[in-house]
Design a protein around this motif. Structure first.
Motif, PDB file in Angstrom:
ATOM      1  N   TYR A 154      10.897  -1.136  -2.064  1.00 22.09           N
ATOM      2  CA  TYR A 154      10.436  -0.036  -2.343  1.00 22.09           C
ATOM      3  C   TYR A 154      10.997   0.585  -3.903  1.00 22.09           C
ATOM      4  N   GLU A 155      12.241   0.334  -4.099  1.00 19.10           N
ATOM      5  CA  GLU A 155      12.808   0.518  -5.397  1.00 19.10           C
ATOM      6  C   GLU A 155      12.063  -0.378  -6.427  1.00 19.10           C
ATOM      7  N   THR A 160      10.006   9.317  -2.240  1.00 22.86           N
ATOM      8  CA  THR A 160       9.883   8.862  -1.092  1.00 22.86           C
ATOM      9  C   THR A 160       8.487   8.727  -0.328  1.00 22.86           C
ATOM     10  N   LYS A 161       8.147   8.181   0.776  1.00 21.16           N
ATOM     11  CA  LYS A 161       6.711   7.905   1.322  1.00 21.16           C
ATOM     12  C   LYS A 161       6.149   8.999   2.042  1.00 21.16           C
ATOM     13  N   ARG A 213       3.179   5.741  -2.442  1.00 20.90           N
ATOM     14  CA  ARG A 213       3.011   4.757  -1.190  1.00 20.90           C
ATOM     15  C   ARG A 213       2.028   4.114  -1.737  1.00 20.90           C
ATOM     16  N   LYS A 214       1.656   3.063  -0.894  1.00 18.38           N
ATOM     17  CA  LYS A 214       0.529   2.066  -1.214  1.00 18.38           C
ATOM     18  C   LYS A 214      -0.782   2.725  -0.477  1.00 18.38           C
ATOM     19  N   THR A 246      -6.135  -3.552 -10.641  1.00 12.67           N
ATOM     20  CA  THR A 246      -4.595  -3.748 -10.336  1.00 12.67           C
ATOM     21  C   THR A 246      -4.056  -2.337 -10.270  1.00 12.67           C
ATOM     22  N   VAL A 247      -4.853  -1.591  -9.220  1.00 12.64           N
ATOM     23  CA  VAL A 247      -4.160  -0.301  -8.588  1.00 12.64           C
ATOM     24  C   VAL A 247      -3.277  -0.851  -7.706  1.00 12.64           C
ATOM     25  N   CYS A 248      -2.164  -0.424  -7.621  1.00  9.14           N
ATOM     26  CA  CYS A 248      -1.221  -0.945  -6.468  1.00  9.14           C
ATOM     27  C   CYS A 248      -0.405   0.070  -5.520  1.00  9.14           C
TER      28      CYS A 248
END
Length: 289
Positions: free
Chosen positions: A12-13, A100-101, A123-124, A269-271
């Motif tokens: 996540y980092e 944070t998510k 978040r994804k 490439t949207v991540c």
């Protein structure tokens, strides 16, 4: 500490690092390097670990950006916001961002707004976010992590410097009765001379100090870490008192986890999706191609 949780926290980092590097590049700041896991000395002289960091100069003034990443499934508490603000205040001349998510408790949000901390949700994307977009791009990940099990635990041995002959005598007497006194508890935090925390709880802090990439699977390996102005609070028979820790020796094993496939971007490439917690504004972030 659970190795999988640690691997997910680091992932996540690194995602946060990649996202902000991509945002800066998209805004034309391609010379700015976004760094991961940086140690920065505050005005107090205490070293602080920063998850994601970058700096730039404008009109001859260096500006610093500090990001605290929390890969939590629940809303962040006021305590986490206060702890991060203490780091931002000590380093000085910087902007603090928490990522944070899930979200933030109302007290944390109010505190952050008052003291100028930016709160973000990262978040994804979910399935609904991909409407009208090309979808899956996957990468193989082979995490190398320190092992943390009952059979092969991570251990932390403290090297202490008593403040006086009397404290040294108390320390020797207490250690003779309880040899585990010189081993760190996972929930312990290192303190400054005023008794205030200067690190995360050790089950989070210790893995960040370990060099696992250059070691083959197995162990045990020993790694010394020198400390400055770090203390622990212990009962040496006359009540709680601060004892200076000048270093630790970490003993650990290394393991390569099974390879896995993770979705990191989609479309062009949207991540990830980045949301400002206060304004509610969403941003689809693209990683560098």
């Amino acid at each position: 500490m659970d190795a999988n949780l640690y691997a997910e926290a680091i992932e996540y980092e690194l995602l946060t690092q990649a996202i902000y590097q991509a945002i800066l590049a998209e805004e034309g700041n391609r010379t700015v390097s976004v760094q991961h896991n940086v140690s920065i000395a505050g005005r107090s002289g205490v070293e602080h670990q920063v998850d994601v960091y970058w700096e730039f100069k404008q009109a001859g003034v260096t500006h610093k950006v500090l990001i605290e990443c929390k890969n939590y499934a629940s809303n962040l508490t006021l305590e986490k916001a206060r702890n991060f603000f203490a780091v931002v205040h000590d380093i000085g001349n910087c902007v603090g961002i928490m990522v944070t998510k899930t979200g933030y408790q109302s007290g944390a949000a109010a505190f952050a707004k008052h003291y100028g901390l930016a709160l973000k949700l990262l978040r994804k994307p979910t399935a609904a976010d991909w409407k009208g977009r090309i979808r899956k791009v996957q990468i193989n990940m082979v995490p190398r992590v320190p092992v943390s099990t009952e059979e092969r635990p991570i251990t932390c041995h403290l090297a202490v410097r008593p403040a006086s002959d009397q404290q040294e005598a108390r320390l020797k007497a207490a250690a003779a009765k309880n040899p585990a006194l010189v081993n760190a508890d996972p929930s312990m935090q290192f303190l400054n001379k005023d008794g205030e925390p200067v690190t995360e709880e050790l089950h989070w802090w210790i893995p960040r100090q370990l060099n696992v990439m250059d070691r083959p699977d197995g162990g045990p390996y020993k790694q010394p870490v020198e400390l400055k102005d770090h203390y622990v609070q212990v009962d040496l028979g006359e009540g709680q008192e601060l004892v200076q820790v000048i270093g630790v020796v970490l003993e650990f094993y290394v393991e390569t986890l099974d390879a896995s496939q993770v979705i990191v971007d989609a479309g062009e490439t949207v991540c990830a999706i980045l949301k400002d917690f206060e304004s509610g504004e969403w941003q689809h972030v693209r990683s560098e191609s």
